[in-house]
Design a protein around this motif. Structure first.
Motif, PDB file in Angstrom:
ATOM      1  N   ILE A 184       1.102  -1.110   0.164  1.00 11.17           N
ATOM      2  CA  ILE A 184       0.086   0.185   0.382  1.00 11.17           C
ATOM      3  C   ILE A 184       0.630   1.324   0.030  1.00 11.17           C
ATOM      4  O   ILE A 184       1.658   1.478   1.195  1.00 11.17           O
ATOM      5  N   ALA A 185       0.956   2.149  -0.653  1.00 12.30           N
ATOM      6  CA  ALA A 185       2.144   3.572  -1.355  1.00 12.30           C
ATOM      7  C   ALA A 185       0.601   4.226  -1.417  1.00 12.30           C
ATOM      8  O   ALA A 185       0.618   4.968  -2.120  1.00 12.30           O
ATOM      9  N   VAL A 186       1.568   5.560  -0.348  1.00 11.36           N
ATOM     10  CA  VAL A 186       0.764   6.536  -0.099  1.00 11.36           C
ATOM     11  C   VAL A 186       1.917   7.913  -0.092  1.00 11.36           C
ATOM     12  O   VAL A 186       2.710   7.821   0.335  1.00 11.36           O
ATOM     13  N   SER A 187       1.479   8.347  -1.062  1.00  8.17           N
ATOM     14  CA  SER A 187       2.144   9.358  -1.403  1.00  8.17           C
ATOM     15  C   SER A 187       1.432  11.326  -1.159  1.00  8.17           C
ATOM     16  O   SER A 187       1.120  11.556  -2.255  1.00  8.17           O
ATOM     17  N   TYR A 228       4.536  12.877  -7.412  1.00 11.23           N
ATOM     18  CA  TYR A 228       5.005  12.373  -6.232  1.00 11.23           C
ATOM     19  C   TYR A 228       5.933  13.301  -5.417  1.00 11.23           C
ATOM     20  O   TYR A 228       7.034  13.083  -5.902  1.00 11.23           O
ATOM     21  N   SER A 229       6.305  12.536  -3.942  1.00  8.50           N
ATOM     22  CA  SER A 229       7.397  13.262  -3.436  1.00  8.50           C
ATOM     23  C   SER A 229       9.046  12.933  -3.677  1.00  8.50           C
ATOM     24  O   SER A 229       8.823  11.232  -4.806  1.00  8.50           O
ATOM     25  N   GLY A 230       9.659  14.019  -4.091  1.00 10.44           N
ATOM     26  CA  GLY A 230      10.524  12.726  -4.657  1.00 10.44           C
ATOM     27  C   GLY A 230      11.786  11.961  -3.065  1.00 10.44           C
ATOM     28  O   GLY A 230      11.919  10.730  -4.125  1.00 10.44           O
ATOM     29  N   LEU A 231      11.034  11.650  -1.977  1.00  7.85           N
ATOM     30  CA  LEU A 231      11.636  10.569  -1.353  1.00  7.85           C
ATOM     31  C   LEU A 231      11.109   9.512  -1.697  1.00  7.85           C
ATOM     32  O   LEU A 231      11.471   8.306  -1.401  1.00  7.85           O
TER      33      LEU A 231
END
Length: 208
Positions: free
Chosen positions: A82-85, A92-95
């Motif tokens: 489950i991937a949330v940014s 999406y964020s650089g991190l």
């Protein structure tokens, strides 16, 4: 009882983080639906901000510090992600991207994935289909058809003029749970055996 291992990746930077809040809701719904289908569920939540220095050092040195290496191994061994940014500059964020980049791309192949994003305005919700979905498609994962975006109006509001957040969460988590039920627990491929040079030459000669 079969067990499904889920890794939850939150790229939120604040404490508390709206990305973490959304990730927790998606994970809880997926766990409920898998449990109802007779599965045991093992969930691990990763806050990428805690790994930011190790991720940056990995790019500079080409070496993953022990803590990061352990996290990478657990992600690759899980059955689903489950991937949330959060959204920055319409993506999406650089991190978040940096963490994905330190993973072995082939290790995510065939893995079930549920994607989500958060931002301060609904104008950013297309990031799911124009940035995150293409990323995980490139990595040859199996992505739940429904992705979930949460904006400011979704928190503490059950009637935003559209689908309440909880309804979207349950639908997406249900599709994710179905993907996890369609395949057995993920197994790492067997390590390649290194043969002696003489044996390799003999094999080549035998096939001439």
């Amino acid at each position: 009882m079969e067990t499904r291992r889920i890794t939850v990746i939150s790229a939120g930077l604040g404490v508390p983080s709206s990305s973490r809040l959304l990730a927790d809701q998606l994970a809880a719904s997926a766990e409920r639906q898998l449990a109802a289908a007779g599965y045991a569920v093992d969930i691990e939540v990763l806050e990428l901000r805690d790994l930011a220095v190790d991720i940056a050092n990995n790019f500079v040195t080409g070496y993953a510090a022990p803590r990061l290496a352990d996290v990478i191994a657990r992600v690759e061994a899980s059955d689903g992600l489950i991937a949330v940014s959060p959204v920055f500059s319409a993506s999406y964020s650089g991190l978040f991207k940096s963490f994905i980049d330190v993973l072995d791309p082939k290790a995510l192949e065939g893995k079930a994935v549920l994607i989500g994003a958060t931002a301060g305005t609904d104008r950013h919700q297309m990031v799911l289909d124009f940035a995150m979905r293409p990323l995980f498609t490139y990595l040859r994962t199996r992505i739940a058809a429904t992705a979930v975006f949460a904006g400011p109006q979704d928190w503490g509001n059950n009637d935003d003029g559209g689908s309440p957040l909880s309804v979207r969460v349950d639908r997406a988590a249900g599709e994710f749970a179905a993907l996890l039920q369609d395949s057995g627990p993920r197994q790492k491929p067997a390590a390649l055996e290194s043969l002696p040079f003489e044996q390799l030459l003999a094999g080549i000669a035998a096939h001439r």
